[in-house]
Structures are given as structure tokens and as C-alpha cells.
Design a protein around this motif. Structure first.
Motif, PDB file in Angstrom:
ATOM      1  N   LYS A  22     -15.916  86.726  74.705  1.00  0.00           N
ATOM      2  CA  LYS A  22     -15.778  87.695  73.625  1.00  0.00           C
ATOM      3  C   LYS A  22     -14.696  87.248  72.653  1.00  0.00           C
ATOM      4  CE  LYS A  22     -12.861  90.471  76.696  1.00  0.00           C
ATOM      5  NZ  LYS A  22     -12.721  91.775  77.379  1.00  0.00           N
ATOM      6  N   GLN A  23     -14.918  87.569  71.389  1.00  0.00           N
ATOM      7  CA  GLN A  23     -13.988  87.114  70.364  1.00  0.00           C
ATOM      8  C   GLN A  23     -12.790  88.046  70.205  1.00  0.00           C
ATOM      9  OE1 GLN A  23     -17.580  86.328  67.709  1.00  0.00           O
ATOM     10  NE2 GLN A  23     -16.094  84.916  66.815  1.00  0.00           N
ATOM     11  N   TRP A  24     -12.967  89.332  70.448  1.00  0.00           N
ATOM     12  CA  TRP A  24     -11.846  90.270  70.432  1.00  0.00           C
ATOM     13  C   TRP A  24     -11.244  90.322  71.833  1.00  0.00           C
ATOM     14  CZ3 TRP A  24      -9.725  92.152  66.160  1.00  0.00           C
ATOM     15  CH2 TRP A  24     -10.496  92.233  65.002  1.00  0.00           C
ATOM     16  N   ARG A  25      -9.909  90.173  71.913  1.00  0.00           N
ATOM     17  CA  ARG A  25      -9.248  90.184  73.231  1.00  0.00           C
ATOM     18  C   ARG A  25      -8.001  91.064  73.194  1.00  0.00           C
ATOM     19  NH1 ARG A  25      -7.917  84.513  75.313  1.00  0.00           N
ATOM     20  NH2 ARG A  25      -7.376  84.098  73.137  1.00  0.00           N
ATOM     21  N   PHE A  26      -7.604  91.492  74.377  1.00  0.00           N
ATOM     22  CA  PHE A  26      -6.444  92.379  74.529  1.00  0.00           C
ATOM     23  C   PHE A  26      -5.550  91.845  75.636  1.00  0.00           C
ATOM     24  CE2 PHE A  26      -4.422  95.821  76.902  1.00  0.00           C
ATOM     25  CZ  PHE A  26      -3.672  96.423  75.904  1.00  0.00           C
ATOM     26  N   GLY A  27      -4.219  91.953  75.437  1.00  0.00           N
ATOM     27  CA  GLY A  27      -3.297  91.478  76.460  1.00  0.00           C
ATOM     28  C   GLY A  27      -1.953  92.176  76.400  1.00  0.00           C
ATOM     29  N   LEU A  28      -1.117  91.861  77.361  1.00  0.00           N
ATOM     30  CA  LEU A  28       0.255  92.355  77.447  1.00  0.00           C
ATOM     31  C   LEU A  28       1.194  91.161  77.448  1.00  0.00           C
ATOM     32  CD1 LEU A  28      -0.205  94.972  80.321  1.00  0.00           C
ATOM     33  CD2 LEU A  28      -0.201  95.433  77.860  1.00  0.00           C
ATOM     34  N   LEU A  29       2.404  91.359  76.921  1.00  0.00           N
ATOM     35  CA  LEU A  29       3.393  90.284  76.931  1.00  0.00           C
ATOM     36  C   LEU A  29       4.781  90.851  77.194  1.00  0.00           C
ATOM     37  CD1 LEU A  29       5.207  90.175  74.029  1.00  0.00           C
ATOM     38  CD2 LEU A  29       2.956  89.611  73.148  1.00  0.00           C
TER      39      LEU A  29
ATOM     40  N   LEU B 262       2.244  94.246  73.115  1.00  0.00           N
ATOM     41  CA  LEU B 262       0.808  94.062  73.272  1.00  0.00           C
ATOM     42  C   LEU B 262       0.371  92.819  72.516  1.00  0.00           C
ATOM     43  CD1 LEU B 262      -0.334  97.746  72.557  1.00  0.00           C
ATOM     44  CD2 LEU B 262       0.240  96.724  74.778  1.00  0.00           C
ATOM     45  N   ASP B 263      -0.797  92.315  72.861  1.00  0.00           N
ATOM     46  CA  ASP B 263      -1.376  91.167  72.162  1.00  0.00           C
ATOM     47  C   ASP B 263      -2.836  91.477  71.844  1.00  0.00           C
ATOM     48  OD1 ASP B 263      -2.159  88.771  71.130  1.00  0.00           O
ATOM     49  OD2 ASP B 263      -1.786  87.584  72.937  1.00  0.00           O
ATOM     50  N   LEU B 264      -3.120  91.755  70.572  1.00  0.00           N
ATOM     51  CA  LEU B 264      -4.474  92.002  70.112  1.00  0.00           C
ATOM     52  C   LEU B 264      -4.904  90.785  69.300  1.00  0.00           C
ATOM     53  CD1 LEU B 264      -3.950  95.668  68.872  1.00  0.00           C
ATOM     54  CD2 LEU B 264      -4.654  94.911  71.146  1.00  0.00           C
ATOM     55  N   SER B 265      -5.988  90.115  69.709  1.00  0.00           N
ATOM     56  CA  SER B 265      -6.344  88.856  69.063  1.00  0.00           C
ATOM     57  C   SER B 265      -7.836  88.775  68.770  1.00  0.00           C
ATOM     58  CB  SER B 265      -5.940  87.670  69.952  1.00  0.00           C
ATOM     59  OG  SER B 265      -6.637  87.702  71.188  1.00  0.00           O
ATOM     60  N   TYR B 266      -8.143  87.900  67.822  1.00  0.00           N
ATOM     61  CA  TYR B 266      -9.533  87.632  67.457  1.00  0.00           C
ATOM     62  C   TYR B 266      -9.720  86.129  67.375  1.00  0.00           C
ATOM     63  CZ  TYR B 266     -13.871  87.365  64.794  1.00  0.00           C
ATOM     64  OH  TYR B 266     -15.149  87.076  64.387  1.00  0.00           O
ATOM     65  N   ASP B 267     -10.668  85.593  68.161  1.00  0.00           N
ATOM     66  CA  ASP B 267     -11.006  84.176  68.132  1.00  0.00           C
ATOM     67  C   ASP B 267     -12.117  83.945  67.116  1.00  0.00           C
ATOM     68  OD1 ASP B 267      -9.203  83.573  70.162  1.00  0.00           O
ATOM     69  OD2 ASP B 267     -10.653  84.046  71.727  1.00  0.00           O
ATOM     70  N   PHE B 268     -11.917  82.975  66.246  1.00  0.00           N
ATOM     71  CA  PHE B 268     -12.916  82.702  65.227  1.00  0.00           C
ATOM     72  C   PHE B 268     -14.177  82.056  65.796  1.00  0.00           C
ATOM     73  CE2 PHE B 268      -8.988  83.050  62.770  1.00  0.00           C
ATOM     74  CZ  PHE B 268      -9.387  83.916  61.775  1.00  0.00           C
TER      75      PHE B 268
ATOM     76  N   PHE C 167      -2.159  89.890  66.559  1.00  0.00           N
ATOM     77  CA  PHE C 167      -1.277  90.992  66.174  1.00  0.00           C
ATOM     78  C   PHE C 167      -0.582  91.454  67.445  1.00  0.00           C
ATOM     79  CE2 PHE C 167      -0.799  95.703  65.438  1.00  0.00           C
ATOM     80  CZ  PHE C 167       0.295  95.586  64.598  1.00  0.00           C
ATOM     81  N   GLN C 168       0.773  91.341  67.476  1.00  0.00           N
ATOM     82  CA  GLN C 168       1.525  91.560  68.718  1.00  0.00           C
ATOM     83  C   GLN C 168       2.666  92.563  68.527  1.00  0.00           C
ATOM     84  OE1 GLN C 168       2.484  87.367  69.362  1.00  0.00           O
ATOM     85  NE2 GLN C 168       0.925  87.249  70.966  1.00  0.00           N
ATOM     86  N   PRO C 169       2.358  93.846  68.384  1.00  0.00           N
ATOM     87  CA  PRO C 169       3.427  94.842  68.249  1.00  0.00           C
ATOM     88  C   PRO C 169       4.294  94.867  69.506  1.00  0.00           C
ATOM     89  CG  PRO C 169       1.314  95.904  68.676  1.00  0.00           C
ATOM     90  CD  PRO C 169       1.019  94.456  68.434  1.00  0.00           C
ATOM     91  N   ALA C 170       5.620  94.908  69.305  1.00  0.00           N
ATOM     92  CA  ALA C 170       6.534  94.828  70.455  1.00  0.00           C
ATOM     93  C   ALA C 170       7.830  95.568  70.174  1.00  0.00           C
ATOM     94  CB  ALA C 170       6.833  93.367  70.798  1.00  0.00           C
TER      95      ALA C 170
ATOM     96  N   ILE D  78      11.344  97.618  66.281  1.00  0.00           N
ATOM     97  CA  ILE D  78       9.919  97.456  66.510  1.00  0.00           C
ATOM     98  C   ILE D  78       9.459  96.269  65.672  1.00  0.00           C
ATOM     99  CG2 ILE D  78       7.640  98.510  66.328  1.00  0.00           C
ATOM    100  CD1 ILE D  78       9.438  99.863  68.374  1.00  0.00           C
ATOM    101  N   HIS D  79       8.878  95.271  66.320  1.00  0.00           N
ATOM    102  CA  HIS D  79       8.358  94.108  65.623  1.00  0.00           C
ATOM    103  C   HIS D  79       6.838  94.218  65.503  1.00  0.00           C
ATOM    104  CE1 HIS D  79      11.782  90.917  66.042  1.00  0.00           C
ATOM    105  NE2 HIS D  79      12.185  92.049  65.496  1.00  0.00           N
ATOM    106  N   LEU D  80       6.326  93.888  64.316  1.00  0.00           N
ATOM    107  CA  LEU D  80       4.888  93.897  64.067  1.00  0.00           C
ATOM    108  C   LEU D  80       4.484  92.526  63.514  1.00  0.00           C
ATOM    109  CD1 LEU D  80       4.589  97.416  62.377  1.00  0.00           C
ATOM    110  CD2 LEU D  80       4.150  96.844  64.779  1.00  0.00           C
ATOM    111  N   PRO D  81       4.413  91.506  64.380  1.00  0.00           N
ATOM    112  CA  PRO D  81       4.085  90.159  63.909  1.00  0.00           C
ATOM    113  C   PRO D  81       2.578  89.926  63.806  1.00  0.00           C
ATOM    114  CG  PRO D  81       4.627  90.095  66.239  1.00  0.00           C
ATOM    115  CD  PRO D  81       4.806  91.529  65.794  1.00  0.00           C
TER     116      PRO D  81
END
Length: 217
Positions: A17-24, A49-55, A66-69, A97-100
């Protein structure tokens, strides 16, 4: 050799899947508070959190993250020598709060895949405090120094910054473990007005180096 190549490198062709979710989670290991100061060891916490999209539907190449922390950063600055006539120890601490948002390119090298990343960081600082302790001796004798104050509403907030990092992704069954070292630096200069000396200003420009580990589904 043919079997090994197929087993390791063939995994890159497995659709996912191209949309993924994670923790950091991790911590700052070095940084600085003042513009022009040396980068020194630091401590703190990074949790997000780590919200990502693979092309592409493969375990490599280009992706966006996108990794809000929530981030805390602590530094200690010492002036003078301990047990001397002048010694001041300052301890700085901020929370934010970081929004990278970053672009990552991952090399197609099998189960362990190196990557590079570059992007922007939006910082919303929620606390900034400084405390000082020590001794200041003069002709009239020695005066103990002890103070603590919040400068959250005094220091300007540098909301926009840049980031650059490197690391590896490691496959572990159905999850991926990213290990990252990242530099986060503010673009705008901050200035701190010392209430005790209104004509004295010091540039504040927080930069930090952080290490994190995560789990991505």
C-alpha cells in the motif's frame, strides 16, 4: 547466488500500500540555543507519528512524510570555573510541537535500505524557560546566583525551519523499522530581551540534532 539475489532483491517488487502509518520516538543529542554558539550535547524527548505516501508500490525510491511530534530540548551552558570567584550555570529548556514535511528517497538495496531526506519544519513552541545558579564574587564579597524564569512570552517564536536527515529502513516481518538522524534548524532569528537590562539583546536560534527509531505498518 541466483537464489540469494532473488530472495533479497526480489522483495523490492512486492506490491504494498502506498499510504502508510507509523510511530516514532527518540531524543535530541546535540544542538544550540544562541546564534553563533557552538553545537554542544543536549537532551530531551521526541515522540510522534509518521504518516507517509510512497509514489510507487515498492519498498524504495521516493516518498513524502508528515511527522507531527512533541519535542523537548534541554541544554546547559557554563561560564567561569567551578569553585572560583565567578561561575554561572544556565539551564535552558523548551517544549514545542513540530510539524515536519519531508521528501525522502530510499535506495533499492533489499531488506536494509539507506535513505536521505530534506524538507521544512513548522514549530509551535509551547514553553521556554531558563534557570541560573552559581557564584559571583567581587570587592564587596561573593553573591550567590539563583534565578528561574519563563521567557516564553518574551522571546520571539521561530515557526519556520528546515530539516535534513539520513538513515536506514529495516524490514522486520510485516513492519518496517526506520532509524533516522536528523538536523532541524530555524530559518528566522529569535531575539531575547533581558528584562533586567533592556538595552541588551542576545540572538536565540535553536538548532538540534535528533535521533529517532520507529515502526511503520
Amino acid at each position: 547466488m541466483t537464489f540469494l539475489y532473488t530472495n533479497v532483491y526480489g522483495q523490492l517488487d512486492v506490491p504494498r500500500k502506498q499510504w502508510r502509518f507509523g510511530l516514532l520516538a527518540g531524543r535530541p543529542v546535540a544542538g544550540k540555543i544562541f546564534e553563533g554558539a557552538n553545537t554542544e550535547s543536549a537532551s530531551g524527548l521526541v515522540a510522534g507519528l509518521d504518516l507517509s505516501y510512497d509514489f510507487e508500490k515498492v519498498k524504495s525510491r521516493a516518498s513524502i512524510h508528515f511527522q507531527p511530534a512533541f519535542v523537548t530540548f534541554k541544554m546547559t551552558k557554563e561560564t567561569g570555573q567551578k569553585n572560583s570567584q565567578y561561575y554561572i550555570k544556565q539551564q535552558w529548556k523548551w517544549e514545542a510541537i513540530h510539524l515536519p514535511l519531508s521528501f525522502r528517497y530510499t535506495l533499492p538495496t533489499g531488506i536494509v535500505r539507506p535513505f536521505l531526506e530534506l524538507g521544512f519544519n513548522f514549530r509551535f513552541r509551547t514553553a521556554l524557560a531558563v534557570s541560573a545558579s552559581g557564584t559571583n564574587c567581587g570587592i564587596a564579597g561573593c553573591i550567590p546566583v539563583s534565578s528561574s524564569q519563563s521567557v516564553q512570552n518574551i522571546a520571539d517564536k521561530d515557526k519556520l525551519g528546515i530539516l535534513a536527515g539520513a538513515g536506514v529502513e529495516i524490514d522486520a516481518g510485516k513492519v518496517t523499522i526506520p532509524l533516522t538522524i536528523r538536523l532541524v534548524d530555524g530559518i528566522a532569528k529569535k531575539r531575547y530581551d533581558d528584562p533586567a537590562s533592556p538595552t541588551t539583546y542576545s540572538n536565540l536560534k535553536t538548532k538540534l540534532i535528533q535521533v529517532t527509531a520507529g515502526v511503520t505498518l
